[in-house]
Motif scaffolding. Structure first.
Motif: not given
Length: 269
Positions: A31-32, A97, A101
């Motif tokens: 993920s980022d 981020h 998430v």
């Protein structure tokens, strides 16, 4: 000094940008939040390694702890200044981020004063630490020392020796290797390097000053100006707090692994 400032302003954000690009292409399942977090840790490890190398060079070059000087002292302070500003931004991105998430509504709507406030409330001590280095430590080092004490500035550089190992631990967790032997070994190294280079370095500096002027260690503090002792105490206090957090984390990890090991052990018939 302008060249050192410009170099730092290019190197650290440039490394962060490059690591993000590389990790996005090589770790497509991440993920980022994963990409930003690992990129930040990699840059942090590089800065810590450079600071340690600079500190060792300065310390080993100074025979007289007060009057000897080395050009790398002021140069690295200026070079490292952009890192402190960049790292606050990188920590915020990592926080943003990660919260996105996890599905936090304030982050889902994009960057806002609420997301900044949440970051500052969570990591306020690290932010204050970085700002103090920028707004207090840097001016004192460059303008108010009268060319004295490069040895002690070099010692403070070496406090970053534990940072690459702290970053390695975070990256191992990110890779799902937090239950492996490598993570345990790295954890031991973190505790040893943190205690040695961020705690014991202060009595070491006082001892070296005493050796220079023939003063017993327990009397050195009484021969120093009050602002020197207060400054050292202000730097030492958060290090003690972070060491306590590391010890608590190590204890939790040990108990968890001991508990899991007990569950996995086969029962005797």
């Amino acid at each position: 000094m302008i060249s050192a400032l410009a170099c730092g302003a290019v190197v650290f954000p440039g490394l962060f940008y490059s690591f993000r690009k590389i990790l996005r292409h090589t770790s497509t399942k991440w993920s980022d939040a994963d990409v930003v977090s690992v990129s930040e840790r990699l840059v942090s490890a590089i800065h810590g390694s450079l600071a340690t190398a600079a500190g060792v060079r300065v310390v080993t070059s100074c025979s007289d702890v007060m009057t000897d000087s080395h050009w790398l002292t002021n140069w690295f302070v200026v070079f490292g200044a952009p890192y402190m500003a960049y790292d606050i931004f990188a920590m915020y991105l990592s926080h943003f981020h990660t919260q996105r998430v996890r599905g936090h509504s304030s982050s889902n709507s994009g960057h806002s004063p609420r997301t900044v406030k949440a970051f500052l409330m969570k990591d306020w001590m690290l932010v204050v630490h970085h700002l103090v280095l920028l707004l207090v430590f840097l001016p004192i080092t460059l303008f108010f020392r009268r060319g004295l004490g490069d040895f002690f500035i070099g010692c403070l550089f070496t406090t970053e020796f534990s940072t690459p190992f702290v970053s390695t631990g975070k990256i191992l967790i990110q890779l799902g290797l937090d239950n492996g032997r490598l993570h345990r070994i790295n954890g031991i190294i973190v505790l040893l390097t943190f205690f040695t280079c961020r705690i014991l370095v202060f009595p070491f500096m006082y001892w070296m000053y005493g050796q220079q002027f023939g003063i017993p260690l327990h009397r050195v503090a009484f021969h120093l100006p009050l602002h020197c002792n207060v400054g050292n105490l202000a730097i030492l206090a958060p290090q003690v707090y972070w060491l306590i957090l590391l010890l608590k984390k190590a204890r939790r990890l040990y108990l968890r692994q001991k508990r899991d090991g007990g569950k996995d052990r086969p029962k005797n018939d």
